[in-house]
Design a protein around this motif. Structure first.
Motif, short mmCIF file in Angstrom:
data_model
loop_
_atom_site.label_atom_id
_atom_site.label_comp_id
_atom_site.label_asym_id
_atom_site.label_seq_id
_atom_site.Cartn_x
_atom_site.Cartn_y
_atom_site.Cartn_z
N VAL A 199 -68.54 31.81 -10.64
CA VAL A 199 -69.40 30.62 -10.52
C VAL A 199 -68.98 29.78 -9.32
O VAL A 199 -69.80 29.33 -8.53
CB VAL A 199 -69.38 29.79 -11.83
N VAL A 200 -67.67 29.58 -9.15
CA VAL A 200 -67.17 28.77 -8.03
C VAL A 200 -67.49 29.46 -6.70
O VAL A 200 -67.96 28.82 -5.75
CB VAL A 200 -65.65 28.52 -8.18
N LEU A 212 -69.94 27.82 -3.92
CA LEU A 212 -69.47 27.55 -2.56
C LEU A 212 -70.29 28.32 -1.52
O LEU A 212 -70.63 27.77 -0.47
CB LEU A 212 -67.98 27.88 -2.43
N SER A 213 -70.63 29.54 -1.82
CA SER A 213 -71.44 30.35 -0.90
C SER A 213 -72.81 29.70 -0.70
O SER A 213 -73.30 29.61 0.43
CB SER A 213 -71.62 31.77 -1.42
N LEU A 214 -73.42 29.26 -1.79
CA LEU A 214 -74.72 28.59 -1.68
C LEU A 214 -74.60 27.30 -0.88
O LEU A 214 -75.44 27.01 -0.02
CB LEU A 214 -75.28 28.28 -3.08
N ILE A 262 -76.63 26.76 2.58
CA ILE A 262 -77.61 25.66 2.70
C ILE A 262 -77.23 24.73 3.85
O ILE A 262 -78.06 24.38 4.68
CB ILE A 262 -77.74 24.89 1.37
N THR A 263 -75.96 24.31 3.92
CA THR A 263 -75.56 23.36 4.97
C THR A 263 -75.52 24.01 6.35
O THR A 263 -75.63 23.32 7.36
CB THR A 263 -74.19 22.72 4.67
#
Length: 186
Positions: free
Chosen positions: A15-16, A20-22, A26-27
């Motif tokens: 989940v972490v 973090l990948s998402l 996105i950024t």
């Protein structure tokens, strides 16, 4: 340790990692946070306001507030005033785009404050992009923009550093999210 406990830990790690990948995806490609530095955009944005930039849209229009790379270390936030092909001039505190008067409601508070403090003082000094040392062009060139801060007397902008090339634009401001009392979309 039980198998169930190890499985739960692995799920949390997954989940972490996915979160973090998402966040980084996105950024990097879609949106990015930016902190306003300085007072060149008063009263639209204040020093230390936090905004979210839309990095996907590459369609920039007159009036959009953008963030761009001013140099290798600094990013600036300014308003697009002139788009490719535009003539831009200010006469007696009135902006003219292609010879037509252009309303700037975002300047009204600053103009009224200035008028109440001192008589017969303009917020924006007269200029024509054709005669500015920084631009020396009758029109805004293709692939470039003429930008200014909303706090005209205290803004380093296209009047001093010239046109902003499209490929230096990080994106346009879509949301002020901090301070929480001033949340606003753009």
């Amino acid at each position: 340790m039980t198998v169930k406990f190890l499985k739960e830990i692995l799920e949390w790690i997954l989940v972490v990692i996915v979160s973090l990948s998402l966040y980084f995806a996105i950024t990097t490609y879609a949106a990015a946070p930016y902190t306003v530095k300085g007072h060149s955009m008063d009263y639209t944005f204040a020093d230390s306001d936090k905004v979210l930039i839309n990095k996907v849209s590459k369609n920039y229009e007159r009036g959009d507030v953008i963030v761009f790379h001013a140099n290798e270390t600094d990013d600036y936030i300014k308003r697009i005033i002139g788009i490719p092909g535009d003539t831009v001039e200010v006469i007696d505190d009135v902006l003219y785009i292609n010879g037509e008067k252009f309303e700037e409601p975002y300047l009204e508070k600053k103009k009224s404050e200035l008028k109440s403090n001192s008589k017969n003082v303009n917020l924006t000094l007269d200029f024509n992009i054709e005669y500015l040392i920084s631009t020396k062009s009758k029109t805004v060139p293709e692939g470039s923009y003429f930008v200014m801060g909303d706090n005209r007397p205290n803004s380093t902008d296209s009047r001093s550093f010239g046109f902003v090339k499209k490929d230096t634009i990080v994106g346009k401001v879509m949301l002020r999210y901090y301070p929480f009392t001033s949340v606003k979309t753009f």
